[in-house]
Design a protein around this motif. Structure first.
Motif, PDB file in Angstrom:
ATOM      1  N   UNK A  14       0.829  -1.209   0.000  1.00  0.00           N
ATOM      2  CA  UNK A  14       0.000   0.000   0.000  1.00  0.00           C
ATOM      3  C   UNK A  14       0.862   1.258   0.000  1.00  0.00           C
ATOM      4  N   UNK A  15       2.055   1.182   0.568  1.00  0.00           N
ATOM      5  CA  UNK A  15       2.901   2.374   0.599  1.00  0.00           C
ATOM      6  C   UNK A  15       3.289   2.793  -0.809  1.00  0.00           C
ATOM      7  N   UNK A  21      -0.235   7.441  -6.047  1.00  0.00           N
ATOM      8  CA  UNK A  21      -1.259   8.485  -6.016  1.00  0.00           C
ATOM      9  C   UNK A  21      -0.607   9.861  -5.889  1.00  0.00           C
ATOM     10  N   UNK A  22       0.336   9.982  -4.992  1.00  0.00           N
ATOM     11  CA  UNK A  22       1.014  11.273  -4.809  1.00  0.00           C
ATOM     12  C   UNK A  22       1.655  11.727  -6.121  1.00  0.00           C
ATOM     13  N   UNK A  27       1.269  15.439  -7.744  1.00  0.00           N
ATOM     14  CA  UNK A  27       2.356  16.163  -8.404  1.00  0.00           C
ATOM     15  C   UNK A  27       2.081  16.430  -9.874  1.00  0.00           C
ATOM     16  N   UNK A  28       1.675  15.390 -10.613  1.00  0.00           N
ATOM     17  CA  UNK A  28       1.507  15.570 -12.061  1.00  0.00           C
ATOM     18  C   UNK A  28       0.310  16.465 -12.414  1.00  0.00           C
ATOM     19  N   UNK A  29      -0.585  16.698 -11.473  1.00  0.00           N
ATOM     20  CA  UNK A  29      -1.713  17.597 -11.712  1.00  0.00           C
ATOM     21  C   UNK A  29      -1.456  18.994 -11.146  1.00  0.00           C
ATOM     22  N   UNK A  30      -0.276  19.198 -10.607  1.00  0.00           N
ATOM     23  CA  UNK A  30       0.032  20.476  -9.958  1.00  0.00           C
ATOM     24  C   UNK A  30      -0.119  21.694 -10.866  1.00  0.00           C
ATOM     25  N   UNK A  39      -6.713  18.993   0.541  1.00  0.00           N
ATOM     26  CA  UNK A  39      -7.849  18.619  -0.321  1.00  0.00           C
ATOM     27  C   UNK A  39      -7.393  17.831  -1.549  1.00  0.00           C
ATOM     28  N   UNK A  40      -6.129  17.959  -1.893  1.00  0.00           N
ATOM     29  CA  UNK A  40      -5.595  17.231  -3.048  1.00  0.00           C
ATOM     30  C   UNK A  40      -5.647  15.721  -2.833  1.00  0.00           C
ATOM     31  N   UNK A  41      -5.809  15.297  -1.570  1.00  0.00           N
ATOM     32  CA  UNK A  41      -5.814  13.876  -1.247  1.00  0.00           C
ATOM     33  C   UNK A  41      -7.220  13.328  -1.030  1.00  0.00           C
ATOM     34  N   UNK A  42      -8.238  14.122  -1.358  1.00  0.00           N
ATOM     35  CA  UNK A  42      -9.630  13.716  -1.118  1.00  0.00           C
ATOM     36  C   UNK A  42      -9.991  12.408  -1.820  1.00  0.00           C
ATOM     37  N   UNK A  43      -9.435  12.192  -2.995  1.00  0.00           N
ATOM     38  CA  UNK A  43      -9.794  11.001  -3.778  1.00  0.00           C
ATOM     39  C   UNK A  43      -9.177   9.720  -3.225  1.00  0.00           C
ATOM     40  N   UNK A  44      -8.334   9.837  -2.221  1.00  0.00           N
ATOM     41  CA  UNK A  44      -7.700   8.657  -1.613  1.00  0.00           C
ATOM     42  C   UNK A  44      -7.848   8.770  -0.091  1.00  0.00           C
ATOM     43  N   UNK A  45      -9.028   8.426   0.458  1.00  0.00           N
ATOM     44  CA  UNK A  45      -9.300   8.632   1.885  1.00  0.00           C
ATOM     45  C   UNK A  45      -8.263   8.040   2.838  1.00  0.00           C
TER      46      UNK A  45
END
Length: 358
Positions: A14-15, A21-22, A27-30, A39-45
């Motif tokens: 999982x790590x 995801x990060x 990063x790639x959507x920055x 909030x950038x991590x909302x899609x991965x609770x």
């Protein structure tokens, strides 16, 4: 590499999925996502829970992890689309460990040297982040993260429940601590984290290794790259291994006075000559095998044959036939593969009453 490990799936994978995801979703959507926030991590609770814990618990390791992610995000935000695409190719290639080891055509592998040449500031940020992301880091011991990904000692125990050879596959002579030990071996970054970004917590790139292989011989040597460029290497988790052939020829019959120069090693099969050359160089195989042939173990191997012959009336040919069968069943137990090759070499120079193939 004498034999491959069997890969063992585990919760700790999982790590790497968190890092995926990060990389891809943060990063790639920055460039289009605006200012950095949780909030950038909302899609991965599950990851967001970890990131929130790091943000509010004020733990040093968590703070460093979070601040480094943000720094890289802000650097990625300045990149044009073409550069983002390039980083995605590098990330994907660097995490396909088997293709890297096979020097697959078209694989755009990136070492820090390549990243540094075009993105010096970002290369430094990535290096700081990924070089500190490894199995012995304090970060992985933080409760909020451990609750999500599990414990490295549990991974090791599960791994050794399946991989029971008890010997290091990279040399075949060093012992590997198993399930009956309270301590464990270190996980080697096969593609060294000193040279490669993106895969420092990818368990396809992590392999338990004996101390001599990891900390004395390999160090930060790169199996996939040398002075002349890319090269092939054995993949630690290959679906099937190769029956590595070792032949030992002795230049002199005086076993008590053997030197490294008196010993010639030949390896096969020819189909994996490039991988064998890499293996020998990275792990110091020739020196280590020759040293054993010049040492007390080799003298003891000969003494065993003498005792069986003089005391028990078992002729060397019969003893060697038994050893050949043992080696087929358990090649690395008691260093059988090396013992057999050495004694066959002794037979060829007349030290024992046995000639291989006779």
């Amino acid at each position: 590499m004498l034999f491959p490990y069997t890969y063992v799936p585990h919760q700790m994978e999982k790590m790497q999925r968190f890092i995926n995801f990060i990389f891809y979703q943060v990063w790639c959507r920055a460039p289009k996502a605006g200012a950095y926030s949780l909030n950038l991590f909302d899609a991965h609770p599950p990851l967001k829970v970890v990131m929130e814990s790091f943000a509010y618990d004020h733990n040093k390791e968590g703070d460093l992890f979070s601040s480094r992610i943000q720094a890289i995000y802000e650097s990625f935000a300045k990149l044009p689309r073409a550069d983002i695409v390039q980083f995605k190719r590098w990330y994907q290639s660097n995490n396909d460990i088997e293709r890297v080891c096979g020097n697959a055509p078209g694989s755009q592998v990136a070492r820090y040297a390549e990243v540094q040449a075009k993105y010096p500031e970002l290369s430094e940020l990535l290096g700081t982040f990924f070089k500190n992301l490894h199995t012995s880091s304090n970060l992985l011991r933080l409760k909020s993260l451990r609750d999500e990904i599990g414990d490295i000692d549990d991974h090791y125990h599960a791994f050794m429940e399946v991989n029971k050879a008890g010997k290091c596959p990279f040399c075949g002579i060093g012992d590997i601590k198993g399930v009956h030990h309270s301590k464990r071996e270190a996980y080697d970054h096969y593609l060294p984290k000193a040279h490669y970004p993106f895969n420092s917590i990818n368990f396809r790139n992590l392999a338990p290794t004996c101390h001599e292989c990891n900390s004395t011989y390999k160090l930060s040597k790169d199996p996939a790259h040398h002075a002349a460029g890319r090269r092939k290497a054995f993949y630690p988790y290959a679906d099937s291994g190769h029956n590595i052939e070792v032949t030992i020829n002795l230049g002199a019959p005086d076993i008590d006075r053997l030197t490294l120069a008196d010993i010639q090693l030949t390896f096969g099969p020819a189909a994996v000559n490039e991988e064998i050359a890499t293996w020998k160089e990275v792990y110091g195989i020739e020196e280590r095998y020759k040293a054993i042939c010049c040492g007390s173990d080799a003298i003891d191997w000969l003494e065993q044959l003498r005792i069986l012959s003089d005391t028990h009336g078992i002729d060397p040919a019969t003893s060697m036939a038994t050893l050949q069968e043992q080696t087929k069943i358990s090649p690395v137990a008691n260093s059988n593969f090396l013992k057999l090759a050495f004694l066959e070499g002794c037979g060829r120079v007349g030290v024992i009453g046995y000639v291989a193939g006779a």
